[in-house]
Design a protein around this motif. Structure first.
Motif, PDB file in Angstrom:
ATOM      1  N   HIS A  35     -23.281 -29.231 -86.992  1.00  0.00           N
ATOM      2  CA  HIS A  35     -24.623 -29.254 -86.405  1.00  0.00           C
ATOM      3  C   HIS A  35     -24.645 -30.254 -85.240  1.00  0.00           C
ATOM      4  O   HIS A  35     -23.739 -31.069 -85.097  1.00  0.00           O
ATOM      5  N   VAL A  36     -25.695 -30.171 -84.443  1.00  0.00           N
ATOM      6  CA  VAL A  36     -25.915 -31.107 -83.345  1.00  0.00           C
ATOM      7  C   VAL A  36     -27.302 -31.715 -83.503  1.00  0.00           C
ATOM      8  O   VAL A  36     -28.288 -30.992 -83.655  1.00  0.00           O
ATOM      9  N   PHE A  37     -27.349 -33.039 -83.507  1.00  0.00           N
ATOM     10  CA  PHE A  37     -28.637 -33.728 -83.444  1.00  0.00           C
ATOM     11  C   PHE A  37     -28.973 -33.935 -81.977  1.00  0.00           C
ATOM     12  O   PHE A  37     -28.127 -34.288 -81.168  1.00  0.00           O
ATOM     13  N   GLY A  97     -34.741 -28.694 -94.952  1.00  0.00           N
ATOM     14  CA  GLY A  97     -35.237 -27.450 -94.353  1.00  0.00           C
ATOM     15  C   GLY A  97     -34.259 -26.881 -93.340  1.00  0.00           C
ATOM     16  O   GLY A  97     -34.012 -25.673 -93.296  1.00  0.00           O
ATOM     17  N   THR A  98     -33.660 -27.756 -92.522  1.00  0.00           N
ATOM     18  CA  THR A  98     -32.641 -27.310 -91.568  1.00  0.00           C
ATOM     19  C   THR A  98     -31.442 -26.734 -92.312  1.00  0.00           C
ATOM     20  O   THR A  98     -30.887 -25.710 -91.920  1.00  0.00           O
ATOM     21  N   ASP A 104     -29.346 -19.622 -94.551  1.00  0.00           N
ATOM     22  CA  ASP A 104     -29.940 -18.301 -94.347  1.00  0.00           C
ATOM     23  C   ASP A 104     -29.346 -17.613 -93.112  1.00  0.00           C
ATOM     24  O   ASP A 104     -29.011 -16.426 -93.159  1.00  0.00           O
ATOM     25  N   ASP A 105     -29.179 -18.347 -92.029  1.00  0.00           N
ATOM     26  CA  ASP A 105     -28.600 -17.770 -90.816  1.00  0.00           C
ATOM     27  C   ASP A 105     -27.161 -17.320 -91.032  1.00  0.00           C
ATOM     28  O   ASP A 105     -26.720 -16.326 -90.454  1.00  0.00           O
ATOM     29  N   ASP A 124     -31.879 -26.686 -80.903  1.00  0.00           N
ATOM     30  CA  ASP A 124     -33.160 -27.098 -81.477  1.00  0.00           C
ATOM     31  C   ASP A 124     -34.305 -26.213 -81.015  1.00  0.00           C
ATOM     32  O   ASP A 124     -35.403 -26.676 -80.694  1.00  0.00           O
ATOM     33  N   CYS A 125     -34.031 -24.912 -80.959  1.00  0.00           N
ATOM     34  CA  CYS A 125     -35.107 -23.977 -80.602  1.00  0.00           C
ATOM     35  C   CYS A 125     -35.005 -22.706 -81.458  1.00  0.00           C
ATOM     36  O   CYS A 125     -35.298 -21.620 -81.000  1.00  0.00           O
TER      37      CYS A 125
END
Length: 195
Positions: A35-37, A97-98, A104-105, A124-125
């Motif tokens: 992931h990317v913050f 949640g992320t 799910d993705d 982040d969109c």
């Protein structure tokens, strides 16, 4: 590295500018870039709440600026404002949640749609526009994206080429730019006859 898996808990971090890669290795494989913050993100709360060592690694992907709240200062604030623990729990719930959305993705069967969903999350969109950043750059190689989407190198290259040809992204060296996030989200929407 901001911190590495196994490091002692050192407090809470907030990303002011730049990008941070989230690397995981919970079992026998890894570390894997997952992931990317992006600016506005806070991290480090899980280990504060669980009083455990760092469960993942964070690495700056480009020059970045952070806020750091040392653990002793955070605990002092929480003694004065006990409701602060609820905010720390809310941050943990947001990250959960992320995680649920990521799982799910990864269940999307269509490979191009799965790649699109991962790209949207990294920018982040995924569910809404990212209004904090003018340029939606993702610091990830094709190999990184292949791992994140559970695809082979040829499949990810083909998917990225198709998404670029459709005008959704622009590819660069070890990076891509999301040029049409709303179009990419529309690409994921089910056809009206399936709703």
């Amino acid at each position: 590295f901001i911190y590495r898996e196994g490091d002692p808990t050192g407090g809470l971090y907030g990303l002011v500018d730049g990008a941070v890669g989230f690397e995981i290795a919970p079992y026998e494989r890894g570390p894997n870039f997952a992931h990317v913050f992006r600016p506005g993100s806070w991290f480090g709360e899980m280990e504060i709440l669980s009083r455990s060592a760092r469960a993942y690694s964070l690495v700056a992907l480009r020059p970045s600026a952070f806020l750091h709240v040392p653990l002793r200062n955070l605990e002092a604030v929480m003694c004065t404002i006990p409701a602060g623990w609820r905010y720390l729990g809310a941050l943990c719930a947001d990250h959960l949640g992320t995680t649920i959305g990521t799982v799910d993705d990864l269940m999307i069967r269509d490979t191009a749609q799965r790649v699109a969903a991962v790209i949207l999350r990294l920018a982040d969109c995924r569910a809404r526009d990212n209004v904090r950043e003018r340029l939606l750059e993702i610091d990830a190689s094709q190999e990184d994206l292949a791992v994140m989407t559970n695809l082979g190198r040829a499949a990810i290259t083909r998917c990225l080429a198709d998404l670029e040809a459709a005008g959704f992204i622009q590819r660069g060296y070890r990076r891509l730019v999301v040029t049409d996030p709303s179009g990419l989200r529309q690409f994921l929407a089910p056809p009206l006859d399936m709703v």
